[in-house]
Design an enzyme around this catalytic site. Sequence first.
Site, PDB file in Angstrom:
ATOM      1  N   ARG A 189      -5.867 -22.578  30.841  1.00  0.00           N
ATOM      2  CA  ARG A 189      -6.790 -21.950  29.885  1.00  0.00           C
ATOM      3  C   ARG A 189      -7.927 -21.219  30.616  1.00  0.00           C
ATOM      4  NH1 ARG A 189      -6.497 -26.831  26.031  1.00  0.00           N
ATOM      5  NH2 ARG A 189      -8.560 -27.543  26.640  1.00  0.00           N
ATOM      6  N   ASP A 205      -7.857 -22.998  18.579  1.00  0.00           N
ATOM      7  CA  ASP A 205      -9.159 -22.350  18.425  1.00  0.00           C
ATOM      8  C   ASP A 205      -9.311 -21.849  16.992  1.00  0.00           C
ATOM      9  OD1 ASP A 205     -10.481 -22.661  20.873  1.00  0.00           O
ATOM     10  OD2 ASP A 205      -9.278 -21.089  21.805  1.00  0.00           O
ATOM     11  N   ARG A 234     -11.229 -15.522  38.880  1.00  0.00           N
ATOM     12  CA  ARG A 234     -11.511 -14.083  39.021  1.00  0.00           C
ATOM     13  C   ARG A 234     -12.052 -13.758  40.407  1.00  0.00           C
ATOM     14  NH1 ARG A 234     -14.582 -14.465  33.863  1.00  0.00           N
ATOM     15  NH2 ARG A 234     -13.043 -14.340  32.195  1.00  0.00           N
ATOM     16  N   GLU A 269     -23.066 -34.627  26.097  1.00  0.00           N
ATOM     17  CA  GLU A 269     -21.738 -34.846  25.497  1.00  0.00           C
ATOM     18  C   GLU A 269     -20.927 -35.819  26.358  1.00  0.00           C
ATOM     19  OE1 GLU A 269     -19.915 -31.148  24.287  1.00  0.00           O
ATOM     20  OE2 GLU A 269     -17.914 -31.976  24.549  1.00  0.00           O
ATOM     21  N   TYR A 309      -4.404 -28.710  19.626  1.00  0.00           N
ATOM     22  CA  TYR A 309      -5.702 -28.088  19.856  1.00  0.00           C
ATOM     23  C   TYR A 309      -5.556 -26.612  19.513  1.00  0.00           C
ATOM     24  CZ  TYR A 309      -9.995 -26.316  21.561  1.00  0.00           C
ATOM     25  OH  TYR A 309     -11.217 -25.697  21.596  1.00  0.00           O
ATOM     26  N   ARG A 320      -9.012 -37.885  21.926  1.00  0.00           N
ATOM     27  CA  ARG A 320     -10.293 -38.159  22.567  1.00  0.00           C
ATOM     28  C   ARG A 320     -11.366 -37.908  21.522  1.00  0.00           C
ATOM     29  NH1 ARG A 320     -10.466 -41.024  26.929  1.00  0.00           N
ATOM     30  NH2 ARG A 320     -12.202 -39.879  27.883  1.00  0.00           N
ATOM     31  N   ARG A 345     -21.117 -32.460  29.726  1.00  0.00           N
ATOM     32  CA  ARG A 345     -21.921 -31.239  29.674  1.00  0.00           C
ATOM     33  C   ARG A 345     -23.142 -31.446  28.801  1.00  0.00           C
ATOM     34  NH1 ARG A 345     -17.857 -27.312  26.084  1.00  0.00           N
ATOM     35  NH2 ARG A 345     -17.525 -28.774  24.398  1.00  0.00           N
TER      36      ARG A 345
HETATM   37  P1  FAD Z   1     -11.363 -29.409  10.935  1.00  0.00           P
HETATM   38  O1  FAD Z   1     -12.463 -28.468  11.236  1.00  0.00           O
HETATM   39  O2  FAD Z   1     -11.287 -30.658  11.702  1.00  0.00           O
HETATM   40  O3  FAD Z   1     -11.434 -29.754   9.363  1.00  0.00           O
HETATM   41  C1  FAD Z   1     -10.692 -30.806   8.785  1.00  0.00           C
HETATM   42  C2  FAD Z   1     -11.540 -31.435   7.690  1.00  0.00           C
HETATM   43  O4  FAD Z   1     -10.712 -32.341   6.949  1.00  0.00           O
HETATM   44  C3  FAD Z   1     -12.702 -32.241   8.200  1.00  0.00           C
HETATM   45  O5  FAD Z   1     -13.916 -31.742   7.666  1.00  0.00           O
HETATM   46  C4  FAD Z   1     -12.430 -33.669   7.708  1.00  0.00           C
HETATM   47  O6  FAD Z   1     -13.604 -34.350   7.303  1.00  0.00           O
HETATM   48  C5  FAD Z   1     -11.517 -33.436   6.537  1.00  0.00           C
HETATM   49  N1  FAD Z   1     -10.598 -34.567   6.261  1.00  0.00           N
HETATM   50  C6  FAD Z   1      -9.647 -35.056   7.103  1.00  0.00           C
HETATM   51  N2  FAD Z   1      -8.953 -36.049   6.504  1.00  0.00           N
HETATM   52  C7  FAD Z   1      -9.472 -36.176   5.246  1.00  0.00           C
HETATM   53  C8  FAD Z   1      -9.159 -37.034   4.129  1.00  0.00           C
HETATM   54  N3  FAD Z   1      -8.141 -37.895   4.182  1.00  0.00           N
HETATM   55  N4  FAD Z   1      -9.903 -36.916   3.007  1.00  0.00           N
HETATM   56  C9  FAD Z   1     -10.922 -36.001   2.932  1.00  0.00           C
HETATM   57  N5  FAD Z   1     -11.243 -35.159   3.956  1.00  0.00           N
HETATM   58  C10 FAD Z   1     -10.520 -35.252   5.087  1.00  0.00           C
HETATM   59  N6  FAD Z   1     -12.619 -23.172  18.638  1.00  0.00           N
HETATM   60  C11 FAD Z   1     -13.030 -21.923  18.997  1.00  0.00           C
HETATM   61  O7  FAD Z   1     -12.454 -20.927  18.559  1.00  0.00           O
HETATM   62  N7  FAD Z   1     -14.104 -21.753  19.834  1.00  0.00           N
HETATM   63  C12 FAD Z   1     -14.808 -22.801  20.344  1.00  0.00           C
HETATM   64  O8  FAD Z   1     -15.770 -22.599  21.108  1.00  0.00           O
HETATM   65  C13 FAD Z   1     -14.392 -24.110  19.994  1.00  0.00           C
HETATM   66  N8  FAD Z   1     -15.057 -25.178  20.473  1.00  0.00           N
HETATM   67  C14 FAD Z   1     -14.619 -26.426  20.152  1.00  0.00           C
HETATM   68  C15 FAD Z   1     -15.334 -27.501  20.672  1.00  0.00           C
HETATM   69  C16 FAD Z   1     -14.914 -28.797  20.391  1.00  0.00           C
HETATM   70  C17 FAD Z   1     -15.686 -29.957  20.952  1.00  0.00           C
HETATM   71  C18 FAD Z   1     -13.766 -29.001  19.597  1.00  0.00           C
HETATM   72  C19 FAD Z   1     -13.246 -30.398  19.341  1.00  0.00           C
HETATM   73  C20 FAD Z   1     -13.084 -27.931  19.044  1.00  0.00           C
HETATM   74  C21 FAD Z   1     -13.507 -26.637  19.313  1.00  0.00           C
HETATM   75  N9  FAD Z   1     -12.864 -25.525  18.757  1.00  0.00           N
HETATM   76  C22 FAD Z   1     -13.271 -24.264  19.114  1.00  0.00           C
HETATM   77  C23 FAD Z   1     -11.740 -25.676  17.806  1.00  0.00           C
HETATM   78  C24 FAD Z   1     -12.219 -25.704  16.323  1.00  0.00           C
HETATM   79  O9  FAD Z   1     -13.060 -26.806  16.120  1.00  0.00           O
HETATM   80  C25 FAD Z   1     -10.974 -25.774  15.422  1.00  0.00           C
HETATM   81  O10 FAD Z   1     -10.218 -24.596  15.597  1.00  0.00           O
HETATM   82  C26 FAD Z   1     -11.296 -25.889  13.915  1.00  0.00           C
HETATM   83  O11 FAD Z   1     -12.283 -26.840  13.637  1.00  0.00           O
HETATM   84  C27 FAD Z   1     -10.032 -26.268  13.158  1.00  0.00           C
HETATM   85  O12 FAD Z   1     -10.286 -26.255  11.762  1.00  0.00           O
HETATM   86  P2  FAD Z   1      -9.481 -27.196  10.758  1.00  0.00           P
HETATM   87  O13 FAD Z   1      -9.913 -26.805   9.405  1.00  0.00           O
HETATM   88  O14 FAD Z   1      -8.031 -27.165  11.090  1.00  0.00           O
HETATM   89  O15 FAD Z   1      -9.959 -28.681  11.113  1.00  0.00           O
HETATM   90  N1  UDP Z   2     -12.555 -28.173  33.329  1.00  0.00           N
HETATM   91  C1  UDP Z   2     -13.086 -28.780  34.444  1.00  0.00           C
HETATM   92  N2  UDP Z   2     -14.337 -28.430  34.842  1.00  0.00           N
HETATM   93  C2  UDP Z   2     -15.097 -27.536  34.183  1.00  0.00           C
HETATM   94  C3  UDP Z   2     -14.556 -26.920  33.030  1.00  0.00           C
HETATM   95  C4  UDP Z   2     -13.283 -27.257  32.631  1.00  0.00           C
HETATM   96  O1  UDP Z   2     -12.443 -29.618  35.059  1.00  0.00           O
HETATM   97  O2  UDP Z   2     -16.246 -27.270  34.601  1.00  0.00           O
HETATM   98  C5  UDP Z   2     -11.177 -28.552  32.914  1.00  0.00           C
HETATM   99  C6  UDP Z   2     -11.148 -29.667  31.856  1.00  0.00           C
HETATM  100  O3  UDP Z   2     -10.038 -30.503  32.126  1.00  0.00           O
HETATM  101  C7  UDP Z   2     -10.939 -28.899  30.568  1.00  0.00           C
HETATM  102  C8  UDP Z   2     -10.031 -27.773  31.043  1.00  0.00           C
HETATM  103  O4  UDP Z   2     -10.513 -27.433  32.354  1.00  0.00           O
HETATM  104  O5  UDP Z   2     -10.320 -29.691  29.571  1.00  0.00           O
HETATM  105  C9  UDP Z   2     -10.004 -26.530  30.166  1.00  0.00           C
HETATM  106  O6  UDP Z   2     -11.315 -26.009  30.017  1.00  0.00           O
HETATM  107  P1  UDP Z   2     -11.861 -25.592  28.575  1.00  0.00           P
HETATM  108  O7  UDP Z   2     -13.170 -24.920  28.735  1.00  0.00           O
HETATM  109  O8  UDP Z   2     -10.778 -24.896  27.847  1.00  0.00           O
HETATM  110  O9  UDP Z   2     -12.182 -27.036  28.022  1.00  0.00           O
HETATM  111  P2  UDP Z   2     -12.065 -27.814  26.670  1.00  0.00           P
HETATM  112  O10 UDP Z   2     -11.732 -26.833  25.581  1.00  0.00           O
HETATM  113  O11 UDP Z   2     -10.994 -28.819  26.958  1.00  0.00           O
HETATM  114  O12 UDP Z   2     -13.426 -28.444  26.514  1.00  0.00           O
END
Ligand code: FAD
Ligand code: UDP
Length: 385
Positions: free
Chosen positions: A173, A351, A177, A301, A349, A248, A278
């Site tokens: 991912r 986005d 560069r 975090e 996972y 996780r 982070r």
């Molecule tokens: P969710 O957002 O998880 O929504 C599901 C909802 O269902 C939740 O609100 C939950 O409460 C509800 N639910 C579940 N089960 C039940 C039940 N039985 N009854 C009632 N309600 C229920 N994507 C990016 O593009 N850019 C980013 O920078 C990025 N950063 C991220 C950072 C983190 C730490 C994480 C974990 C993800 C990140 N993502 C990012 C991904 C992004 O969060 C997801 O693409 C998006 O949230 C998915 O939407 P969803 O609707 O499928 O799921």
């Molecule tokens: N990673 C790392 N060091 C960093 C940033 C990322 O080891 O400073 C690794 C880590 O295992 C992470 C993966 O690279 O899960 C992919 O990075 P990304 O930014 O996509 O992380 P995530 O979405 O998993 O938070």
Amino acid sequence: MQMSFCIVGAGFSGAVIARSLAENGHKVVVIDERTHPGGNCHTERDPKTGVMIHRYGPHIFHTDNENVYSYVCRFGEMMPFRHRVMATVQGRVYSMPINLLTINQFFGTTLGPSEARELLARKRRADIAQPANFEEQALSMVGEEMYRAFFRGYTRKQWGIEPTELPASILKRLPLRFNYDDSYFAHKYQAIPRNGYTGIIEKILDAPNIEVRLGCTFEQLSESWDHVVYTGPIDRFFSFDIGRLGYRTLDFETFYVEGDAQGTAIMNYCDEQVPYTRITEHRHFSPWDQSGTDGSVLYREYSRACGADDIPYYPIRLVNEQALLRQYVERARATTGVTFAGRLGTYRYIDMDVTIAEAMKAAEMIQTAIAQRTAIPAFAIDPLS
Ligand code: FAD
Ligand code: UDP
């Protein structure tokens, strides 16, 4: 034919599907157990500082998909945002992902692009032709020293297992560069909504034919619908009766400082001795909105194994989980009246842009099945692919 739908989950998946079904004349009830819409993308104003915070972790919208980008722009103003990440390693700050600046900083050199390529060609493990896991991928990309400094400790903290047990795809991912481009993403559109993601999702849900019920779980409902779209965890739908899929979870430790604490939105901490992965300083996600107090709100975090009462964040999808997932998917396919979607419903996972594109595809699939009077399939996207 008008049908009634229950959409479980008010994240991007649930909202986009609900909107599409409602615009096609169906009656839709969207429920979420949380007291706000937005799913994991939820944003809200911090009560002490007024800063817009990303409650469930930092979210940056990045995509090459024109269709998806114009869709979100229909519901709110997207502000261009170039995401840059810093990484602290052994008391020094570096640029991440690894670029020419990182290489020169790390090795104390002043190399140009081709010299840096030559240096890494000497450092990397040329004998690994087909990296079989995360560690091999890193060693074949940057060699032992950079792997140990930037990736090994961070990855062990993030995933809780040895990098040799993780798939190489996780590291793929990140780019490598040989120029000074320090942008974390390379997509055409990179932005953050001016009024937060929840503002956008509320607007998507604001349509005739959509009723939103918050603070309500699917399990506690006794009504019946023609069809259910479930964007919660697929194993939860089946009451975890053949086991739990591994995730996780994250803990966010909030702290406050006066003024600007770290000068950037995200600082990674790659050393294993530092317990968190982070620190996010939320005010840097909305540089256009610096009104209010001088206070700054930050999250440390921490990542750990997800227990029964924790929020599932990152699906692990190792061999054991894949086998269990296969069983749940077979059961889902054998169940009528429900379609699974989203990151939890398909245990992947994804986005936000992929989530929205897949939700559009799911809505289309449902519409087509209704028009053709065939059974609505359990998935628009195969979770096993
Ligand atoms: P969710 O957002 O998880 O929504 C599901 C909802 O269902 C939740 O609100 C939950 O409460 C509800 N639910 C579940 N089960 C039940 C039940 N039985 N009854 C009632 N309600 C229920 N994507 C990016 O593009 N850019 C980013 O920078 C990025 N950063 C991220 C950072 C983190 C730490 C994480 C974990 C993800 C990140 N993502 C990012 C991904 C992004 O969060 C997801 O693409 C998006 O949230 C998915 O939407 P969803 O609707 O499928 O799921
Ligand atoms: N990673 C790392 N060091 C960093 C940033 C990322 O080891 O400073 C690794 C880590 O295992 C992470 C993966 O690279 O899960 C992919 O990075 P990304 O930014 O996509 O992380 P995530 O979405 O998993 O938070």
